[in-house]
Design an enzyme around this catalytic site. Structure first.
Site, PDB file in Angstrom:
ATOM      1  N   ASP A 134      -5.924   5.503  -7.749  1.00 57.25           N
ATOM      2  CA  ASP A 134      -6.258   4.523  -6.619  1.00 57.25           C
ATOM      3  C   ASP A 134      -7.224   5.038  -5.772  1.00 57.25           C
ATOM      4  OD1 ASP A 134      -3.236   5.857  -4.425  1.00 57.25           O
ATOM      5  OD2 ASP A 134      -5.099   6.861  -5.118  1.00 57.25           O
ATOM      6  N   ASP A 140      -4.435  -0.660  -8.251  1.00 58.85           N
ATOM      7  CA  ASP A 140      -3.430  -0.242  -9.424  1.00 58.85           C
ATOM      8  C   ASP A 140      -1.949  -1.006  -9.108  1.00 58.85           C
ATOM      9  OD1 ASP A 140      -3.147   2.977  -7.390  1.00 58.85           O
ATOM     10  OD2 ASP A 140      -2.468   0.985  -6.909  1.00 58.85           O
ATOM     11  N   ARG A 141      -1.712  -1.374  -8.024  1.00 57.14           N
ATOM     12  CA  ARG A 141      -0.418  -2.221  -7.999  1.00 57.14           C
ATOM     13  C   ARG A 141      -0.421  -3.707  -8.545  1.00 57.14           C
ATOM     14  NH1 ARG A 141       0.194  -1.877  -1.671  1.00 57.14           N
ATOM     15  NH2 ARG A 141      -2.131  -2.061  -1.962  1.00 57.14           N
ATOM     16  N   LEU A 158       4.733  -0.879  -5.124  1.00 60.33           N
ATOM     17  CA  LEU A 158       5.380  -1.219  -6.380  1.00 60.33           C
ATOM     18  C   LEU A 158       6.564  -0.845  -6.632  1.00 60.33           C
ATOM     19  CD1 LEU A 158       5.290  -0.564  -9.551  1.00 60.33           C
ATOM     20  CD2 LEU A 158       4.227  -2.839  -9.101  1.00 60.33           C
ATOM     21  N   CYS A 198       9.272  -1.639   9.922  1.00 58.99           N
ATOM     22  CA  CYS A 198       8.220  -0.773  10.295  1.00 58.99           C
ATOM     23  C   CYS A 198       7.935  -0.526  11.909  1.00 58.99           C
ATOM     24  CB  CYS A 198       7.108  -2.104   9.871  1.00 58.99           C
ATOM     25  SG  CYS A 198       5.186  -1.230  10.051  1.00 58.99           S
ATOM     26  N   CYS A 214      -1.108   0.279  10.406  1.00 63.57           N
ATOM     27  CA  CYS A 214      -0.085   1.226   9.283  1.00 63.57           C
ATOM     28  C   CYS A 214      -0.128   2.539  10.025  1.00 63.57           C
ATOM     29  CB  CYS A 214      -0.148   1.080   8.178  1.00 63.57           C
ATOM     30  SG  CYS A 214       0.432   2.075   7.116  1.00 63.57           S
ATOM     31  N   CYS A 243       8.984   2.412   5.192  1.00 63.04           N
ATOM     32  CA  CYS A 243       9.224   1.078   4.586  1.00 63.04           C
ATOM     33  C   CYS A 243       9.771   1.388   3.186  1.00 63.04           C
ATOM     34  CB  CYS A 243       8.082   0.446   4.602  1.00 63.04           C
ATOM     35  SG  CYS A 243       6.681   0.883   3.575  1.00 63.04           S
ATOM     36  N   ARG A 295      -8.600  14.555   4.067  1.00 62.72           N
ATOM     37  CA  ARG A 295      -9.121  14.200   5.273  1.00 62.72           C
ATOM     38  C   ARG A 295      -9.492  15.380   5.987  1.00 62.72           C
ATOM     39  NH1 ARG A 295     -12.208  10.001   6.437  1.00 62.72           N
ATOM     40  NH2 ARG A 295     -11.203   9.469   8.448  1.00 62.72           N
TER      41      ARG A 295
END
EC number: 1.17.99.6
Length: 381
Positions: A134, A140-141, A158, A198, A214, A243, A295
């Protein structure tokens, strides 16, 4: 060559090397996805972390010129840990999302794809392959959905019948004309639980995500966390599972099939205060093998400071005050000042005002003003 037989042999080999699901898709352009990605871009809903252009993300032949099929793989990861440490008063802990438990899944997927490549190269002369996970260009999904591995739910994950959405995905583009599998029908129906749950309304509607809202995306940013998200962060250090946790398709789904994906409880629920002063070397040694480290430590430390403010942990004030005065990074100094105000001890106002006397960074000063405003709110209560 009998490609139907080869397909069966590959499926059997995949099971031998502990790949939970394998599906086969055509290498045709993903036209519907292409239009959706263009809409996402026009609305400003993309995260900025996506690799490659829309063309590269939707056109397999851009990555492998003679591509004829794509092999999609899924490996399951655990959703629960044994002996999870408790977060207690005076000993507060943060949380890494499940997708960062254990060894970095990119490395695990690449190894599985490498094994499939070797298998095909032994079986077929002139075979060409291109492995993608990914962090690569291909979506990829979309590949997994076309290959019948599962369906993309309203939470944009997915979802597989056997493992829910707790799966990592990778794909292998090939020049072999494998017969494609049939896609799985959408299984969400009228359910809208994930959209409603969410915390930041990032799921604009079922299947559409505003990535910039998000929480998982926000935990990765390196600048000051926008005010509106600070109260939503809770004790999240990396990622967000909301989620997935609320999805009925994930009820009872917890698989421990890969030892390398098992979480170290002390790392995926780390103590917050020690995390604030960890050195670069210590961070790399402890967390470097996890997906959540990519990160660097700065976003995680910023998130840890906000989590301590969420807990109103008075035992953290001395460490936060030290960061506010001495840390070379403005984001850490400023967030520490805001957190001191949020925690609201009796000395908070004095601590912030003292630090303000020598602070020169305008953004940090703004955060200090926010901290002072919070202390006034506390004193008025």
């Amino acid at each position: 060559m009998d490609f139907h037989q080869l397909k069966q042999e590959l499926l059997e080999y995949g099971a031998e090397v502990n790949i939970q699901k394998i599906g086969f898709a055509s290498a045709d352009t993903f036209d519907t996805l292409k239009q959706r990605l263009l809409v996402q871009q026009s609305l400003g809903y993309h995260s900025g972390f996506e690799k490659g252009s829309v063309e590269e993300r939707t056109t397999p032949t851009k990555l492998l010129p003679k591509a004829q099929s794509i092999i999609s793989i899924a490996i399951a990861y655990p959703s629960r840990m044994k002996d999870a440490p408790k977060s207690r008063k005076g000993d507060r802990r943060g949380f890494f999302a499940r997708a960062s438990w254990g060894k970095d899944y990119h490395d695990v997927l690449r190894e599985k794809l490498r094994l499939l490549e070797e298998f095909l190269h032994e079986k077929v002369d002139g075979v060409a392959t291109k492995a993608v996970v990914d962090t690569g260009e291909l979506h990829d999904r979309a590949v997994a959905e076309r290959a019948g591995v599962g369906f993309v739910g309203k939470n944009c994950a997915l979802i597989t019948e056997e493992y829910g959405s707790y799966v990592y995905l990778g794909e292998l583009i090939t020049n072999i004309p494998f017969e494609p599998d049939q896609p799985v029908e959408d299984g969400c129906g009228d359910c809208n639980i994930c959209v409603d749950a969410c915390p930041t309304d990032a799921l604009v509607q079922g299947g559409q995500l505003n990535a910039s809202r998000c929480i998982a995306f926000q935990t990765l940013t390196k600048s000051f966390l926008p005010d509106e998200f600070r109260s939503k962060l809770g004790n999240r250090i990396y990622g967000c599972d909301t989620c997935q946790l609320v999805c009925p398709k994930n009820k009872g789904m917890d698989f421990h099939l890969h030892e390398e994906l098992e979480p170290d409880p002390e790392l995926v629920k780390p103590r917050l205060i020690p995390l604030l002063t960890i050195s670069n070397r210590e961070f790399k040694d402890k967390f470097g093998y996890m997906a959540g480290s990519w990160r660097g430590k700065k976003p995680l430390q910023r998130n840890a400071i906000i989590a301590l403010a969420h807990y109103r942990d008075e035992t953290a004030v001395d460490t936060l005050n030290d960061l506010m005065h001495k840390d070379p990074r403005p984001v850490i100094r400023g967030t520490a000042a805001w957190a001191i105000g949020k925690i609201g001890t009796e000395e908070a106002k004095e601590l912030i005002e003292t630090a303000m006397e020598k602070e020169t960074d305008e953004d940090v000063l703004i955060e200090m003003e926010k901290g002072l405003a919070l202390t006034k709110q506390e004193s008025a209560m």
